[in-house]
Design a protein around this motif. Structure first.
Motif, PDB file in Angstrom:
ATOM      1  N   SER A  81      19.814  -8.174 -17.519  1.00 53.02           N
ATOM      2  CA  SER A  81      18.588  -8.433 -18.265  1.00 53.02           C
ATOM      3  C   SER A  81      18.261  -9.929 -18.269  1.00 53.02           C
ATOM      4  O   SER A  81      17.105 -10.321 -18.025  1.00 53.02           O
ATOM      5  CB  SER A  81      18.751  -7.919 -19.700  1.00 53.02           C
TER       6      SER A  81
ATOM      7  N   ASN B 225      17.296 -11.059 -14.654  1.00 51.35           N
ATOM      8  CA  ASN B 225      15.927 -10.651 -14.316  1.00 51.35           C
ATOM      9  C   ASN B 225      14.900 -11.477 -15.086  1.00 51.35           C
ATOM     10  O   ASN B 225      13.851 -11.830 -14.542  1.00 51.35           O
ATOM     11  CB  ASN B 225      15.739  -9.161 -14.570  1.00 51.35           C
ATOM     12  N   ARG B 226      15.195 -11.785 -16.348  1.00 50.68           N
ATOM     13  CA  ARG B 226      14.281 -12.605 -17.152  1.00 50.68           C
ATOM     14  C   ARG B 226      14.096 -13.975 -16.506  1.00 50.68           C
ATOM     15  O   ARG B 226      12.966 -14.440 -16.316  1.00 50.68           O
ATOM     16  CB  ARG B 226      14.845 -12.775 -18.577  1.00 50.68           C
TER      17      ARG B 226
ATOM     18  N   ASN C 235      14.846 -14.925 -13.342  1.00 51.16           N
ATOM     19  CA  ASN C 235      14.258 -14.817 -12.000  1.00 51.16           C
ATOM     20  C   ASN C 235      12.754 -14.577 -12.045  1.00 51.16           C
ATOM     21  O   ASN C 235      12.037 -14.946 -11.122  1.00 51.16           O
ATOM     22  CB  ASN C 235      14.941 -13.706 -11.199  1.00 51.16           C
ATOM     23  N   SER C 236      12.264 -13.965 -13.117  1.00 50.78           N
ATOM     24  CA  SER C 236      10.831 -13.654 -13.205  1.00 50.78           C
ATOM     25  C   SER C 236      10.023 -14.726 -13.949  1.00 50.78           C
ATOM     26  O   SER C 236       8.829 -14.546 -14.168  1.00 50.78           O
ATOM     27  CB  SER C 236      10.637 -12.291 -13.892  1.00 50.78           C
ATOM     28  N   MET C 237      10.646 -15.850 -14.298  1.00 48.04           N
ATOM     29  CA  MET C 237       9.953 -16.903 -15.036  1.00 48.04           C
ATOM     30  C   MET C 237       9.017 -17.727 -14.160  1.00 48.04           C
ATOM     31  O   MET C 237       8.255 -18.546 -14.665  1.00 48.04           O
ATOM     32  CB  MET C 237      10.972 -17.844 -15.711  1.00 48.04           C
ATOM     33  N   GLY C 238       9.106 -17.561 -12.846  1.00 48.16           N
ATOM     34  CA  GLY C 238       8.245 -18.320 -11.945  1.00 48.16           C
ATOM     35  C   GLY C 238       8.731 -19.736 -11.692  1.00 48.16           C
ATOM     36  O   GLY C 238       7.956 -20.593 -11.259  1.00 48.16           O
TER      37      GLY C 238
ATOM     38  N   ASN D  23      16.672 -17.554  -8.108  1.00 43.69           N
ATOM     39  CA  ASN D  23      17.055 -16.328  -7.427  1.00 43.69           C
ATOM     40  C   ASN D  23      18.522 -16.064  -7.750  1.00 43.69           C
ATOM     41  O   ASN D  23      19.376 -16.077  -6.865  1.00 43.69           O
ATOM     42  CB  ASN D  23      16.814 -16.445  -5.927  1.00 43.69           C
TER      43      ASN D  23
END
Length: 163
Positions: A125, A128-129, A131-134, A138
């Motif tokens: 979790s 993924n949080r 990695n998805s922050m922009g 990775n």
């Protein structure tokens, strides 16, 4: 954090020069960016281990028994974080590894113990949080050094094999 000194800004694909990187600064920077400064700052250092790119050591201390179940209750305390100088690596890979290890610190400070190897649902979790922050992270569970062409660092002396 360093206030008066000029901090060298690393380029994403630049190979990390371990003599030119302030590990505590990098930790504190990611702590602010990724965890809102909520993580404590443990002992931080370098090591020459080949098998791991980063490592967090956690001590489990018994604090009593659960009043309902009677089971022993443990508190997790971070002993330290070490990053390996074994490989030449791009700066972005170094940051991904440092962020990976910081997730383990997050788990310890929240008293979360996951199996296998701390890479359970909470780890995923958080991974993924981030990695998805922009922000270009990775983070993965494992890092295959060969797949990204990492070579042994100049910091590590390799003993020749006797023939």
């Amino acid at each position: 954090m360093k206030l008066l000194e000029v901090i060298y800004q690393h380029e994403r694909d630049e190979i990390v020069n371990y003599d030119n990187i302030d590990l505590r600064y990098e930790y504190e920077k990611l702590n602010e960016q990724l965890f809102d400064g909520q993580l404590s700052v443990p002992t931080i250092g370098w090591n020459k281990r080949k098998g791991v790119h980063g490592m967090v050591k956690v001590r489990n201390t018994m604090v009593g028994r659960d009043l309902v179940t009677g089971q022993l209750v443990y508190k997790r305390k971070v002993v330290g974080l070490w990053m390996s100088v074994f490989y030449k690596q791009p700066y972005h890979v170094f940051l991904d590894t440092l962020a990976h290890e910081m997730i383990h610190i997050y788990q310890a400070e929240k008293n979360i113990k996951e199996k296998p190897g701390g890479h359970g649902p909470v780890f995923h979790s958080q991974m993924n949080r981030i990695n998805s922050m922009g922000l270009g992270f990775n983070i993965s569970v494992t890092l295959d050094s060969k797949s990204i062409g990492m070579e042994v660092s100049d910091k590590v002396k390799i003993k020749p094999i006797a023939v």
